[in-house]
Design a protein around this motif. Structure first.
Motif, PDB file in Angstrom:
ATOM      1  N   GLU A  10       0.830  -1.200   0.000  1.00  0.00           N
ATOM      2  CA  GLU A  10       0.000   0.000   0.000  1.00  0.00           C
ATOM      3  C   GLU A  10       0.874   1.264   0.000  1.00  0.00           C
ATOM      4  OE1 GLU A  10      -3.971   1.695   2.263  1.00  0.00           O
ATOM      5  OE2 GLU A  10      -2.780   0.124   3.225  1.00  0.00           O
ATOM      6  N   GLN A  11       1.911   1.243   0.830  1.00  0.00           N
ATOM      7  CA  GLN A  11       2.820   2.384   0.936  1.00  0.00           C
ATOM      8  C   GLN A  11       3.543   2.642  -0.390  1.00  0.00           C
ATOM      9  OE1 GLN A  11       2.535   4.271   3.555  1.00  0.00           O
ATOM     10  NE2 GLN A  11       3.886   5.700   2.505  1.00  0.00           N
ATOM     11  N   LEU A  12       3.989   1.575  -1.050  1.00  0.00           N
ATOM     12  CA  LEU A  12       4.676   1.700  -2.340  1.00  0.00           C
ATOM     13  C   LEU A  12       3.761   2.324  -3.392  1.00  0.00           C
ATOM     14  CD1 LEU A  12       6.498  -1.757  -2.574  1.00  0.00           C
ATOM     15  CD2 LEU A  12       7.603   0.489  -2.390  1.00  0.00           C
ATOM     16  N   ILE A  13       2.500   1.899  -3.397  1.00  0.00           N
ATOM     17  CA  ILE A  13       1.547   2.456  -4.359  1.00  0.00           C
ATOM     18  C   ILE A  13       1.325   3.935  -4.061  1.00  0.00           C
ATOM     19  CG2 ILE A  13      -0.832   2.363  -5.217  1.00  0.00           C
ATOM     20  CD1 ILE A  13      -0.769  -0.682  -4.476  1.00  0.00           C
ATOM     21  N   LEU A  14       1.111   4.244  -2.791  1.00  0.00           N
ATOM     22  CA  LEU A  14       0.883   5.645  -2.408  1.00  0.00           C
ATOM     23  C   LEU A  14       2.060   6.543  -2.772  1.00  0.00           C
ATOM     24  CD1 LEU A  14      -0.926   5.570   1.050  1.00  0.00           C
ATOM     25  CD2 LEU A  14      -1.747   6.613  -1.069  1.00  0.00           C
ATOM     26  N   GLU A  15       3.268   6.077  -2.474  1.00  0.00           N
ATOM     27  CA  GLU A  15       4.454   6.880  -2.763  1.00  0.00           C
ATOM     28  C   GLU A  15       4.586   7.170  -4.247  1.00  0.00           C
ATOM     29  OE1 GLU A  15       7.804   4.784  -1.144  1.00  0.00           O
ATOM     30  OE2 GLU A  15       7.108   5.116   0.917  1.00  0.00           O
ATOM     31  N   ASN A  16       4.363   6.159  -5.068  1.00  0.00           N
ATOM     32  CA  ASN A  16       4.578   6.308  -6.499  1.00  0.00           C
ATOM     33  C   ASN A  16       3.432   6.993  -7.235  1.00  0.00           C
ATOM     34  OD1 ASN A  16       7.217   4.917  -7.410  1.00  0.00           O
ATOM     35  ND2 ASN A  16       6.364   3.527  -5.887  1.00  0.00           N
ATOM     36  N   PHE A  17       2.229   6.881  -6.686  1.00  0.00           N
ATOM     37  CA  PHE A  17       1.059   7.402  -7.387  1.00  0.00           C
ATOM     38  C   PHE A  17       0.461   8.638  -6.729  1.00  0.00           C
ATOM     39  CE2 PHE A  17       1.397   3.279  -9.285  1.00  0.00           C
ATOM     40  CZ  PHE A  17       0.913   3.447 -10.577  1.00  0.00           C
ATOM     41  N   ASN A  18       1.099   9.135  -5.673  1.00  0.00           N
ATOM     42  CA  ASN A  18       0.516  10.232  -4.920  1.00  0.00           C
ATOM     43  C   ASN A  18       0.177  11.446  -5.784  1.00  0.00           C
ATOM     44  OD1 ASN A  18      -0.370  11.391  -2.395  1.00  0.00           O
ATOM     45  ND2 ASN A  18       1.379  12.770  -2.603  1.00  0.00           N
ATOM     46  N   ASP A  19       1.094  11.815  -6.686  1.00  0.00           N
ATOM     47  CA  ASP A  19       0.844  12.989  -7.534  1.00  0.00           C
ATOM     48  C   ASP A  19      -0.397  12.790  -8.398  1.00  0.00           C
ATOM     49  OD1 ASP A  19       2.309  10.976  -8.864  1.00  0.00           O
ATOM     50  OD2 ASP A  19       3.048  12.392 -10.362  1.00  0.00           O
ATOM     51  N   PHE A  39      -5.174  -3.796  -4.281  1.00  0.00           N
ATOM     52  CA  PHE A  39      -5.475  -2.395  -4.004  1.00  0.00           C
ATOM     53  C   PHE A  39      -6.000  -1.759  -5.276  1.00  0.00           C
ATOM     54  CE2 PHE A  39      -2.371  -3.413  -0.744  1.00  0.00           C
ATOM     55  CZ  PHE A  39      -2.959  -2.847   0.384  1.00  0.00           C
ATOM     56  N   ARG A  40      -6.933  -0.847  -5.106  1.00  0.00           N
ATOM     57  CA  ARG A  40      -7.468  -0.137  -6.268  1.00  0.00           C
ATOM     58  C   ARG A  40      -7.349   1.360  -6.074  1.00  0.00           C
ATOM     59  NH1 ARG A  40     -12.902  -3.313  -8.335  1.00  0.00           N
ATOM     60  NH2 ARG A  40     -12.039  -5.423  -8.149  1.00  0.00           N
ATOM     61  N   ILE A  41      -6.894   2.025  -7.121  1.00  0.00           N
ATOM     62  CA  ILE A  41      -6.941   3.479  -7.157  1.00  0.00           C
ATOM     63  C   ILE A  41      -8.214   3.819  -7.911  1.00  0.00           C
ATOM     64  CG2 ILE A  41      -5.878   5.565  -8.077  1.00  0.00           C
ATOM     65  CD1 ILE A  41      -3.159   4.312  -7.589  1.00  0.00           C
ATOM     66  N   VAL A  42      -9.164   4.366  -7.181  1.00  0.00           N
ATOM     67  CA  VAL A  42     -10.506   4.544  -7.711  1.00  0.00           C
ATOM     68  C   VAL A  42     -10.737   5.998  -8.108  1.00  0.00           C
ATOM     69  CG1 VAL A  42     -12.968   4.292  -7.197  1.00  0.00           C
ATOM     70  CG2 VAL A  42     -11.315   2.674  -6.230  1.00  0.00           C
ATOM     71  N   GLY A  43     -11.188   6.181  -9.343  1.00  0.00           N
ATOM     72  CA  GLY A  43     -11.527   7.512  -9.832  1.00  0.00           C
ATOM     73  C   GLY A  43     -12.986   7.565 -10.219  1.00  0.00           C
ATOM     74  N   HIS A  44     -13.391   8.685 -10.775  1.00  0.00           N
ATOM     75  CA  HIS A  44     -14.793   8.839 -11.172  1.00  0.00           C
ATOM     76  C   HIS A  44     -15.087   8.031 -12.437  1.00  0.00           C
ATOM     77  CE1 HIS A  44     -15.073  11.916  -8.133  1.00  0.00           C
ATOM     78  NE2 HIS A  44     -14.005  12.494  -8.640  1.00  0.00           N
ATOM     79  N   ASN A  45     -14.095   7.906 -13.308  1.00  0.00           N
ATOM     80  CA  ASN A  45     -14.333   7.283 -14.612  1.00  0.00           C
ATOM     81  C   ASN A  45     -13.459   6.083 -14.914  1.00  0.00           C
ATOM     82  OD1 ASN A  45     -16.189   9.449 -15.326  1.00  0.00           O
ATOM     83  ND2 ASN A  45     -14.343  10.711 -15.439  1.00  0.00           N
TER      84      ASN A  45
END
Length: 127
Positions: A10-19, A39-45
């Motif tokens: 989770e931490q690795l995903i957050l660090e790399n995808f935070n921007d 883990f899923r990075i969830v957006g509107h679309n």
């Protein structure tokens, strides 16, 4: 790192995808269970899914309209057939793999995070 688990996934995903998470107003949600990490990075679309199972780390986009999953490395190969700037290797450590996924999405596939699935019909015929 055990077979179905990366300690700081989770931490690795957050660090790399935070921007990207901040830029596109996304959120990171855990779907992990005893069978493995998800883990899923969830957006509107669109959604970006990370799974880890027996050493196999995968990153896919989910088309919210059809609920189909598309592997990021295959999308990249399909949309940029002549390019090999980003190399996906299962021999790399999870942290390097996640970093490469973040780079390719940031630099080539941002439009999909925003919900552009205009390429899928042709892609579905190809793969």
């Amino acid at each position: 790192t055990t077979m179905g688990h990366i300690d700081d996934f989770e931490q690795l995903i957050l660090e790399n995808f935070n921007d990207l998470i901040v830029k596109f107003d996304l959120k990171l949600v855990s779907f992990s269970n005893e069978f493995g990490d998800e883990f899923r990075i969830v957006g509107h679309n669109s959604e970006l899914v990370f799974t880890y199972d027996r050493g196999d780390l995968r990153c896919s986009f989910i088309n919210p309209v059809t609920n189909r999953k598309y592997l990021v490395n295959l999308i990249y190969k399909y949309l940029y057939p002549k390019e090999n700037q980003f190399i996906f290797s299962i021999n790399d450590t999870p942290s390097i793999q996640i970093k490469v996924y973040a780079q390719v999405i940031r630099e080539r596939l941002c439009n999909i995070l925003e919900g552009d699935f205009s390429w899928v019909n042709h892609f579905d015929k190809t793969y």
